[in-house]
Design a protein around this motif. Structure first.
Motif, mmCIF file in Angstrom:
data_model
loop_
_atom_site.group_PDB
_atom_site.id
_atom_site.type_symbol
_atom_site.label_atom_id
_atom_site.label_comp_id
_atom_site.label_asym_id
_atom_site.label_seq_id
_atom_site.Cartn_x
_atom_site.Cartn_y
_atom_site.Cartn_z
ATOM 1 N N MET A 182 71.860 0.395 17.532
ATOM 2 C CA MET A 182 71.285 1.746 17.509
ATOM 3 C C MET A 182 70.850 2.154 18.911
ATOM 4 S SD MET A 182 68.965 1.375 14.046
ATOM 5 C CE MET A 182 69.188 3.020 13.390
ATOM 6 N N ASP A 183 71.314 3.317 19.352
ATOM 7 C CA ASP A 183 70.955 3.859 20.664
ATOM 8 C C ASP A 183 69.985 5.022 20.455
ATOM 9 O OD1 ASP A 183 70.809 4.448 23.321
ATOM 10 O OD2 ASP A 183 72.952 4.782 23.621
ATOM 11 N N PRO A 185 67.344 5.551 18.138
ATOM 12 C CA PRO A 185 67.387 6.059 16.758
ATOM 13 C C PRO A 185 66.256 7.025 16.409
ATOM 14 C CG PRO A 185 66.557 3.808 16.796
ATOM 15 C CD PRO A 185 67.035 4.115 18.191
ATOM 16 N N LEU A 210 68.879 -2.707 19.410
ATOM 17 C CA LEU A 210 68.621 -1.283 19.608
ATOM 18 C C LEU A 210 68.063 -0.989 20.990
ATOM 19 C CD1 LEU A 210 65.328 -0.470 19.397
ATOM 20 C CD2 LEU A 210 65.705 -1.076 17.026
ATOM 21 N N THR A 212 65.408 1.773 22.478
ATOM 22 C CA THR A 212 64.410 2.760 22.070
ATOM 23 C C THR A 212 63.335 2.901 23.142
ATOM 24 O OG1 THR A 212 62.818 3.396 20.358
ATOM 25 C CG2 THR A 212 63.016 1.044 20.816
#
Length: 631
Positions: A182-183, A185, A210, A212
Motif C-alpha cells: 500500500m502506497d 493508503p 506500506l 505512510t
C-alpha cells in the motif's frame, strides 16, 4: 512461511542512484512500514516487488503460492466504466454474481424479479453470501454508494477510496497467502475511515508492506520499519518511537565512524604521496585499503534539522473576525450564524467528515469564496500563506532554485540576518545538486515539499494549511512540525493526520454537519476521548429507559419496522451460518478433548476455535439486531 527474498537490489533514476545493493526478507504475518525522503525510491521499490518495474541489478524471489496485491498512488481505472465494473474487474463466477446482485439491489432501483431470483439462486450455489457481507462492509465504511456511476465523474479523493475498496475486496477474495502493498493508503480518508482501516487490517491478519506519513496509523498497524537512506536500507523492529531512537544512535555512530575515517585518510594520503613507484604486494594492499577509507571519509552525514528563528511579518491588533456568517450549497448547510474572533498566535485544527464544508470555510477566510450573509473582517497587517490541495502551480518548467529565487533571493531571520534561497532549500531537504533539477522531474512528494517551502518563504503571518501532510515524507513532516512550533503567527490546519494535529493545535473547530460547528478546547485525541465518553452517556439512559418501559408497561407494543428483502435474506443466512459454526465448534472441541491429536495439529485447531468464537459473537449480535427490528 517465507514470502519474499530480495538480494542485491540496485536501481537508478537516470544517473542518480535510488538504492544500491539492498537485501531484505518478508515473512508471513510481517507488517512493515517503508520510510524515506520523497524522491529516494520508495514507490519504485514497491513497484519492483509487484513486478511493475525492473531493477538494474539484483533478484526478487516471491513464493509461488503468494499473490501480490498493490494499492498505488495512480489507480489506473477505466474512467468510462462504473464503480462496480472497476471494482469487480476479475472474470470469476463468485465476483460476477456478487456484482450482479449488488447492482440489482442498489438502493433506489426497482429490480427485475426474475433476474433477482436467479442471482439469489447462484449466490446460494456459490456460497457467496459471506463474501458479499464483507464487500458491503468495505463499501459502507469507505462511504462508496451509487455503484452504477462512472468513475470519471468522481473527485480524486473519491477515486482513491474506490481504489482502496478494490484492493481490500481483492485480498479478501484472493488465495490464502497475500502480500498487500500500500502506497499512502490514508490519503483522502477522514479520521473515522482511517480508524476503521486500522482495525480491518489488524483483523484480517494480512502480510503488509506500506508507505505512510500517518504515524498513529503506522504504530497501530506495523511492527517493523525499513528505511531507505543514502542509497542503503536499514531495518528496525518495533514502533515509530523505537525507530527514531535507533536511527539517532545509528547516525551518531556514523558521524563517529566518518570522523575516524577522515583522520585515517589524512595519514594514509600522506603515505600515498611519499610511496615509491615500485609496488610490492604489501603496498598494493595498502593502496586498495586507502581508496576504501577515502570513500568512507567522503561520506556526507546529513543533518535533517531545521532551526530558524523566523522574522515574521508584523501582526496588528486586529487579526480575523467572523460575524454571523451563513453559507450553504442547496441542501448542504456549511455555516449557520458562525461567530469567532481570532487572537494572536492562535493554532486551530479543523475536523469533520468529508463533504461537510471544511475547504469551503478556508476559502471564505481567504476571500476566494463569499459567505451568503454575515461579515468576515481581515486585519490590514494579515499576510495569508495558503497551502491548498491544488498543489504547485508553475507557468513554465524551471529549475527548483529559479522558482524560489523568483519569490525572493533571501529569507529574513529575527536576529537581522538572512538565509539565502539555496540555504533555505537545503533546510527543507533539497541538497545543492537537487536545486538545479527541473520541477517537472521531481516526484509528487518533492513537488508538495517545494510548494510548502514556497508558501513559507513568502513570510506570511497567518498560515492556512489544507491537508498539508498528504504525500509528504516523515522527515519533511518533522521539519514542518518544528517550523510551525516556532512560528509566532496564526495557524489553521485541516488534516486527517492525528499525530500532526495533536502536536500542533490548541483547540478544534469540529464541523458536525447541518451548519453546526463545535469549538472544542483540546487536540484531536482529547476530542475523540470526549466523543466516546459522550456517546457512552447518551446510550446509557436509553437502556435504563427501555428497562423501565418493559417493567411499567409490558403490554405496550414495541416499535418495529418491516425488514427489507436483503435484510430478511441476511437474517436467514445468519441462522444457517451460526448453526454451521456451532457444529464446527463442537467437532473441534471433541477432537481437542480426545487427547489423540498430534501437537502440530493442536495449534491451528486452537486458533480456529478463537476465530469461531469471534464469528459467533459478531453474527449473534447482528442476528439479535435484525430479529429485534423484525419483531
Amino acid at each position: 512461511m517465507h514470502y519474499v527474498t530480495v538480494e542485491g537490489l540496485t536501481k537508478s533514476f537516470g544517473t542518480k542512484p535510488l538504492f544500491r545493493d539492498i537485501s531484505f526478507h518478508i515473512e508471513e504475518g510481517d507488517k512493515i512500514a517503508l520510510v524515506a525522503l520523497n524522491g529516494t525510491g520508495k514507490s519504485t521499490l514497491l513497484r519492483i516487488l509487484c513486478g511493475k518495474d525492473a531493477p538494474d541489478a539484483g533478484k526478487v524471489w516471491i513464493h509461488k503460492d503468494v499473490t501480490v496485491v498493490m494499492l498505488e498512488q495512480q489507480h489506473g481505472f477505466d474512467l468510462s466504466k462504473t464503480i462496480l465494473e472497476n471494482i469487480f474487474d476479475h472474470n470469476n463466477p463468485v465476483l460476477n454474481v456478487i456484482k450482479e446482485y449488488e447492482l440489482l439491489t442498489e438502493e433506489g432501483i426497482e429490480p427485475d424479479v426474475d433476474k433477482l431470483a436467479s442471482a439469489i439462486s447462484r449466490m446460494d450455489e456459490l456460497n457467496a453470501w459471506h463474501f458479499d457481507a464483507k464487500v458491503k462492509q468495505i463499501l459502507g465504511k469507505l462511504n462508496i454508494h451509487k455503484l452504477d456511476q462512472p468513475v470519471g465523474s468522481l473527485s480524486g479523493g473519491q477515486q482513491k477510496r474506490v481504489a482502496l475498496a478494490k484492493v481490500l475486496i481483492d485480498i479478501g477474495f484472493e488465495h490464502k497467502h497475500v502480500l498487500l502493498i500500500m502506497d499512502e493508503p490514508t490519503n483522502h480518508l477522514d479520521v473515522s475511515m482511517i480508524e476503521w482501516l486500522e482495525n480491518y487490517l489488524d483483523q484480517e491478519r494480512v502480510t503488509l508492506l506500506l508507505v505512510t506519513h500517518d504515524r498513529y496509523f503506522l504504530d497501530s498497524v506495523c511492527n517493523e520499519i525499513m528505511e531507505l537512506d543514502q542509497e542503503q536500507l536499514f531495518i528496525y523492529k518495533g514502533d515509530y518511537e523505537n525507530y527514531l531512537e535507533k536511527k539517532a544512535t545509528r547516525e551518531e555512530n556514523d558521524r563517529a565512524s566518518v570522523d575516524k575515517a577522515r583522520n585515517l585518510y589524512r595519514k594514509e594520503l600522506e603515505w600515498m604521496r611519499k610511496q615509491p613507484k615500485a609496488r610490492t604486494t604489501k603496498s598494493k594492499a595498502r593502496q586498495d585499503a586507502f581508496y576504501d577509507v577515502k570513500e568512507r571519509a567522503s561520506t556526507r552525514v546529513q543533518e535533517q534539522q531545521l532551526e530558524l528563528n523566523v522574522k515574521m511579518t508584523r501582526l496588528g491588533g486586529k487579526i480575523l473576525e467572523l460575524k454571523k456568517v451563513y453559507k450553504a450549497y442547496n441542501d448542504l448547510v456549511i455555516l449557520k450564524g458562525f461567530d469567532y474572533t481570532f487572537k494572536k498566535g492562535e493554532r486551530v485544527g479543523i475536523v469533520g467528515k468529508n463533504g461537510v464544508g471544511k475547504s469551503t470555510f478556508l476559502n471564505m477566510l481567504l476571500g476566494i469564496e463569499q459567505p451568503d450573509s454575515g461579515k468576515i473582517n481581515v486585519g490590514e497587517t494579515i499576510v495569508f500563506g495558503d497551502y491548498s490541495q491544488t498543489g504547485l502551480e508553475v507557468k513554465e518548467d524551471m529549475r527548483v532554485i529559479e522558482f524560489v529565487k523568483n519569490i525572493a533571493e533571501n529569507f529574513p531571520l529575527a536576529d537581522g540576518t538572512k538565509v539565502s534561497a539555496a540555504q533555505f532549500l537545503e533546510l527543507f531537504l533539497f541538497p545543492a545538486e537537487k536545486q538545479y533539477t527541473y520541477i517537472s522531474k521531481l516526484s509528487g512528494g518533492e513537488k508538495r515539499r517545494l510548494h510548502l517551502l514556497s508558501i513559507l518563504f513568502r513570510n506570511p503571518n497567518f498560515l492556512v494549511l489544507d491537508e498539508p501532510t498528504n504525500d509528504l515524507d516523515l522527515p519533511t513532516l518533522s521539519i514542518l512540525e518544528t517550523f510551525l512550533q516556532e512560528f509566532q503567527g496564526c495557524v489553521i490546519i485541516v488534516s486527517h493526520d492525528r499525530y500532526f494535529m495533536d502536536k500542533l493545535v490548541e483547540h478544534l473547530f469540529v464541523f458536525e454537519g447541518g451548519g453546526e460547528v463545535r469549538d472544542f478546547p483540546g487536540n484531536y485525541t482529547q476530542y475523540r476521548e470526549w466523543q466516546k465518553e459522550d456517546d457512552r452517556k447518551k446510550t446509557a439512559p436509553k437502556k435504563e429507559e427501555r428497562i423501565e418501559q418493559v417493567v411499567a408497561a409490558p403490554v405496550v407494543e414495541s416499535k418495529t419496522r418491516k425488514l427489507s428483502f436483503k435484510e430478511k435474506r441476511e437474517l436467514e443466512m445468519l441462522e444457517q451460518e451460526i448453526e454451521k459454526l456451532e457444529t464446527e465448534k463442537k467437532t473441534i472441541e471433541a477432537q481437542l478433548a480426545s487427547g489423540e491429536l498430534p501437537f502440530d495439529k493442536m495449534e491451528p485447531m486452537t486458533h480456529r476455535i478463537g476465530e469461531i468464537m469471534q464469528l459467533l459473537d459478531d453474527k449473534g449480535m447482528r442476528w439479535l439486531e435484525l430479529s429485534e427490528l423484525n419483531g
